[in-house]
Structures are given as structure tokens and as C-alpha cells.
Design an enzyme around this catalytic site. Structure first.
Site, PDB file in Angstrom:
ATOM      1  N   CYS B 128      19.419  35.131  29.919  1.00 38.74           N
ATOM      2  CA  CYS B 128      17.997  35.307  29.589  1.00 38.74           C
ATOM      3  C   CYS B 128      17.877  35.478  28.067  1.00 38.74           C
ATOM      4  O   CYS B 128      18.422  34.680  27.315  1.00 38.74           O
ATOM      5  CB  CYS B 128      17.441  36.495  30.381  1.00 38.74           C
ATOM      6  SG  CYS B 128      15.674  36.780  30.241  1.00 38.74           S
ATOM      7  N   ASP B 189      13.656  26.579  36.319  1.00 39.51           N
ATOM      8  CA  ASP B 189      13.352  27.593  35.298  1.00 39.51           C
ATOM      9  C   ASP B 189      12.172  27.129  34.442  1.00 39.51           C
ATOM     10  O   ASP B 189      12.065  25.949  34.096  1.00 39.51           O
ATOM     11  CB  ASP B 189      14.597  27.806  34.420  1.00 39.51           C
ATOM     12  CG  ASP B 189      14.592  29.140  33.702  1.00 39.51           C
ATOM     13  OD1 ASP B 189      13.500  29.667  33.431  1.00 39.51           O
ATOM     14  OD2 ASP B 189      15.684  29.648  33.413  1.00 39.51           O
ATOM     15  N   HIS B 221      15.077  30.932  37.103  1.00 34.56           N
ATOM     16  CA  HIS B 221      15.537  31.844  36.060  1.00 34.56           C
ATOM     17  C   HIS B 221      16.290  33.015  36.684  1.00 34.56           C
ATOM     18  O   HIS B 221      15.825  33.629  37.626  1.00 34.56           O
ATOM     19  CB  HIS B 221      14.322  32.360  35.291  1.00 34.56           C
ATOM     20  CG  HIS B 221      14.640  32.987  33.983  1.00 34.56           C
ATOM     21  ND1 HIS B 221      14.857  32.257  32.837  1.00 34.56           N
ATOM     22  CD2 HIS B 221      14.805  34.282  33.638  1.00 34.56           C
ATOM     23  CE1 HIS B 221      15.112  33.072  31.840  1.00 34.56           C
ATOM     24  NE2 HIS B 221      15.093  34.317  32.297  1.00 34.56           N
TER      25      HIS B 221
END
Lengths: 100, 257
Positions: B128, B189, B221
Site C-alpha cells: 500500500c 485495484d 487492493h
């Protein structure tokens, strides 16, 4: 931060966390990954008092439809209160951090 | 060496302090196998939700696989509390600055290299926002031997995305990258999108940087996060296997667990 969409606003009032009520100082508003909600991104509101430490926090994580509906309802209620002549006498009395 | 049930297993995992950006002493979580080693090193760059349980577990996972691992607390200067509460404070302030993160990650890498338990080969791993910061760190700090970017968002940034804390898009530093990169991404994502990933891959190719990208279908994600609805078992299992295969090739390995 993945979206970096975050802002904050000074507020006055009270919030209730697990250990009771505390005076609020700010609201953090963001659209980013939630900690708990089963969403990739959520509209997050954190009602906090930085003077009382990071644990003085009431948090909500909402999906977009809920957030928009909530905003509309808040404004609707305030409009109704204003039309009824109720606004104007509700100035929050500032309290020192941590006071009850 | 493949693990067999007659082998001894053990690790030392603890909170330590290391000099970070500007020499500031920051907390870090360290885990390494027991024994003299030396072991290759890995710096873990934590994600937006903070210096949290998932990252502590991931740090131990790297140690389990034979690496001396360290996860610096990038939010150390923002005070202590429940990780989530500290992360909220950081989020509201616009995040930590790129310069500070690069300095903290470099400090953790220096601590590893100075350790007699470490071979001196050090990789950097992040997910991330930590993936983005891992890319930045590997490009801006000399001496990393491997880079693992797991779904790092905002590596590709438009002018409107830049800020005083994030003044340069990481992709603009790619010419300075001097180690191989493994990229792990999900097709679903939203940040990074497959288009962002393609842009990063094109930049790596343009500058002849060794790279290995894996784009997983039916994953979005954070699909390694087993404590979140985004978890995808099949893709995560394969992704972790690729992480340790990549590290064995780039840093070496004493264990194949």
C-alpha cells in the site's frame, strides 16, 4: 496514505467513547482505506480531541451512499430547526480539555 | 535447504530503537532467526493503517524464512497509542513526508548492515503506501539489493497529486533505481490501477531496470491482508511464494520454509 484525501475542521461539542464523554476539538474527514468497514475505501469521520491524546476518538466509516444521506439529513434537520426558530441560542460553552 | 521436521526453529523478535531520519531515535520491530547467521536483511515499510499487528506478523514471517527483518515505526514522531488511533492522526495531517520516510528506512537498513547477524545484503518490502515508500527508498537511498512493491499506490502521480510532503512522484526517480524490483498487484485495484502499473513497468523497461511484475486476477487492493475482506487466499499464497523466491535469488537464503 493511499488517496491522501483528508481534511480537518475545528468543532465544539461532546463525543462518547468507550470510557465516557469527552469534549471534542476537531473532526477529521477523509476518503481512504477503512480500518474496519468491509470496503476498499470509505468516508471516514473521526471526532477527536488532540489535547486528550490519540485515544480520545469517536470514529465512523461509511459507504458513499450512507455518507451522502447523512449529510443531507443533518442539513435537513438544521433547516427545520432554523425554521422553527430554535437556532441562535445554542452557542457551545467552551470547556477545558478533559472536563466533564 | 527445505525445512524438515527434525530441524530446530527459533527466532528473536523484539521492539528496539534505531536512528532514523536526521538521526532521530525511532522505535522499530525486529525479528531474526536464532543462531549466528549471518542472515540477509529485509526492511519492512508499513502501510497507512500504521505500525500494526499485520506488520509485526509479516516481520516475523520474514524471520521465519531466514531473514533478519526490521519494521521501523514511521509514525514514531506522532506519539504513541493504539496503532489505529495514531494512524488516524497521521492521516489527518496529510501523512508523513517522503523525505522523513526515506530517512527512517535508510536508518533501519544501516542498522541491519551494521549487525553481525546480517550478511550486508538488504532488501526493502512494502504494501500500500508502504509499497510506494519502498520504491522511493530504493531509488533515493543507495545500497538496497532488492525491492518488493506490493500494490503501492500513487507511485504514478499527476501534478495535482503533489504536495509539500510528497513533492515528487516516485516514478520520476526510477532512473536512479539500482536493484531488481518485484511487483505484486491486483487487477481490481483502484490505486494503483492496472494502467498505473503498466506505466511503472514501462518506465522500468525504458531505463533497463530488472523487474518482475505479477498482476493477479480477481484480486484488489491489499489481498495479502488475511484479516480484511480483501484477502484472496489463492493469490496471496502465490504472491508470498514469489516474494521468497525473489529474495532467495537477490539476497540469498539460508532457509526455505
Amino acid at each position: 496514505m493511499c488517496t491522501m484525501i483528508a481534511t480537518q475542521v475545528a468543532i465544539a461539542g461532546s463525543g462518547k467513547a468507550s470510557n465516557g464523554w469527552f469534549p471534542l476539538g476537531q473532526a477529521y474527514v477523509s476518503y481512504d482505506h477503512p480500518f474496519d468497514a468491509a470496503l476498499e475505501h470509505s468516508l471516514n469521520i473521526d471526532f477527536v480531541n488532540p489535547a486528550l491524546g490519540s485515544g480520545a476518538r469517536v470514529a465512523v466509516e461509511l459507504d458513499v451512499a450512507s455518507a451522502r444521506a447523512l449529510v443531507a439529513k443533518i442539513l435537513s434537520v438544521l433547516d427545520q430547526a432554523e425554521a422553527g426558530g430554535y437556532l441562535g441560542d445554542d452557542v457551545t460553552t467552551a470547556r477545558s480539555p478533559g472536563s466533564e | 535447504m527445505k525445512y524438515t521436521t527434525d530441524q530446530y526453529k527459533g527466532m528473536l523478535a523484539e521492539t528496539i530503537s534505531v536512528p532514523g531520519h536526521n538521526g532521530d531515535l525511532i522505535t522499530a520491530y525486529s525479528a531474526r532467526p536464532l543462531g549466528p547467521g549471518p542472515f540477509p536483511g529485509v526492511v519492512l515499510v508499513h502501510h497507512m493503517p500504521g505500525w500494526d499487528d499485520w506488520y509485526f506478523e509479516a516481520t516475523r514471517t520474514f524471520a521465519e524464512h531466514g531473514y533478519a527483518a526490521i519494521a521501523p515505526n514511521l509514525y514514531h514522531r506522532d506519539g504513541h497509542g493504539v496503532p489505529e488511533d495514531v494512524a488516524v492522526k497521521v492521516r489527518a495531517s496529510g501523512g508523513v513526508s517522503d523525505d522523513q520516510v526515506v530517512g527512517d528506512v535508510a536508518g533501519a537498513a544501516r542498522w541491519l548492515r551494521a549487525s553481525s547477524n546480517c550478511t550486508g545484503k538488504v532488501g526493502v518490502f512494502g504494501t500500500c503506501s508502504g509499497g510506494r515508500h519502498a520504491v522511493l527508498s530504493a531509488c533515493r537511498s543507495r545500497g538496497f539489493d532488492a525491492l518488493i512493491d506490493c500494490w503501492g499506490g500513487r507511485v504514478v502521480m499527476g501534478p495535482a497529486d503533489l504536495s509539500p510532503k510528497q513533492p515528487v512522484a516516485p516514478i520520476d526517480y526510477i532512473a536512479d533505481l539500482n536493484c531488481p524490483i518485484l511487483g505484486i498487484f491486483g487487477e481490481e485495484d483502484k490505486s494503483p490501477t492496472p494502467e498505473h502499473v503498466a506505466q511503472l513497468e514501462a518506465a522500468l523497461s525504458q531505463h533497463a531496470k530488472p523487474h518482475e511484475f505479477h498482476m493477479y486476477p480477481k484480486a484488489g487492493h491489499g489481498f495479502f491482508y488475511h484479516n480484511r475482506p480483501a484477502y484472496r487466499q489463492e493469490q496471496a499464497t502465490d504472491g508470498w511464494a514469489r516474494v521468497f523466491d525473489f529474495l532467495a535469488r537477490t539476497l540469498g537464503s539460508t532457509v526455505t520454509a
